[in-house]
Motif scaffolding. Structure first.
Motif: not given
Length: 213
Positions: A12, A16, A86
């Motif tokens: 996170g 991901d 990300y």
């Protein structure tokens, strides 16, 4: 000038990992012949230690340990690679390293799995160490993990920032009086991070550079 050390959460924050984690949780529950919760509920497994999440569902400690073992079996074969990096986080990590920051991973994921993921990230070599949960769960909560990171790197709270997407990251930082940044591209969300008392919020990886300047 000595730069601050930056402790990054993993799931996170850098990656991901929703697909890998939720599929492994579903696999574990399937092996335990336990009903599989809806996808939205499975996403709550992202962040806390596995035993914390399996405990209320399975209740019996022996069953919890069996479920954790099933989870790890699938994670080691498939789950560790089921993630996306990300957008912009790699460039941000490189820039922060170039500025002289010491970088480390502090995650509730078990340490061997976390190390395997970091070793395969194109910017993974920029992290000085990876601090994760022990296999037996004796070290698994963020306050203790942050303490272990500071011990290994010979740092004090005043020298560090914790960067993460869940309230556990902020809780752990505040436990030590450590500066912190909540990131909004992960699994916690703004309301959760504000309620936890996040000192600063970043909406995109590129914003970390300005917040840490």
């Amino acid at each position: 000038m000595t730069r601050d050390a930056l402790f990054f959460d993993l799931d996170g924050t850098l990656i991901d990992s929703a697909v890998g984690i939720t599929r492994c949780v579903a696999y574990a529950l399937e092996q335990m012949r336990h009903p599989i919760p809806p996808e939205a509920e499975l996403r709550r497994w992202i962040g806390p230690p596995l035993r914390t999440s399996f405990g209320p569902l399975l209740k019996d400690p022996q069953q919890v340990e069996q479920a954790v073992a099933h989870y790890r079996t699938r994670f080691e074969s498939h789950g560790w690679a089921e993630h996306d990096v990300y957008e912009g986080i790699g460039e941000t990590v490189e820039a922060l390293h170039a500025q002289g920051h010491r970088l480390a991973i502090v995650t509730a994921k078990n340490e061997p799995h976390a190390r395997k993921i970091i070793e395969h990230l194109p910017f993974g070599h920029r992290f000085e160490d990876v601090i994760g949960s022990t296999i037996d769960g004796s070290l698994s909560h963020k306050p203790e993990l942050i303490a272990e990171a500071m011990r290994r790197l010979s740092l004090s709270p005043a020298q560090c920032w914790m960067i993460g997407d869940r309230h556990m990251d902020i809780d752990g930082a505040r436990h030590h009086g450590m500066r912190n940044i909540g990131v909004l591209w992960g699994f916690g969300g703004e309301a959760e991070l504000r309620q936890a008392g996040a000192e600063r919020l970043a909406a995109a990886p590129v914003e970390l550079r300005a917040l840490l300047a």
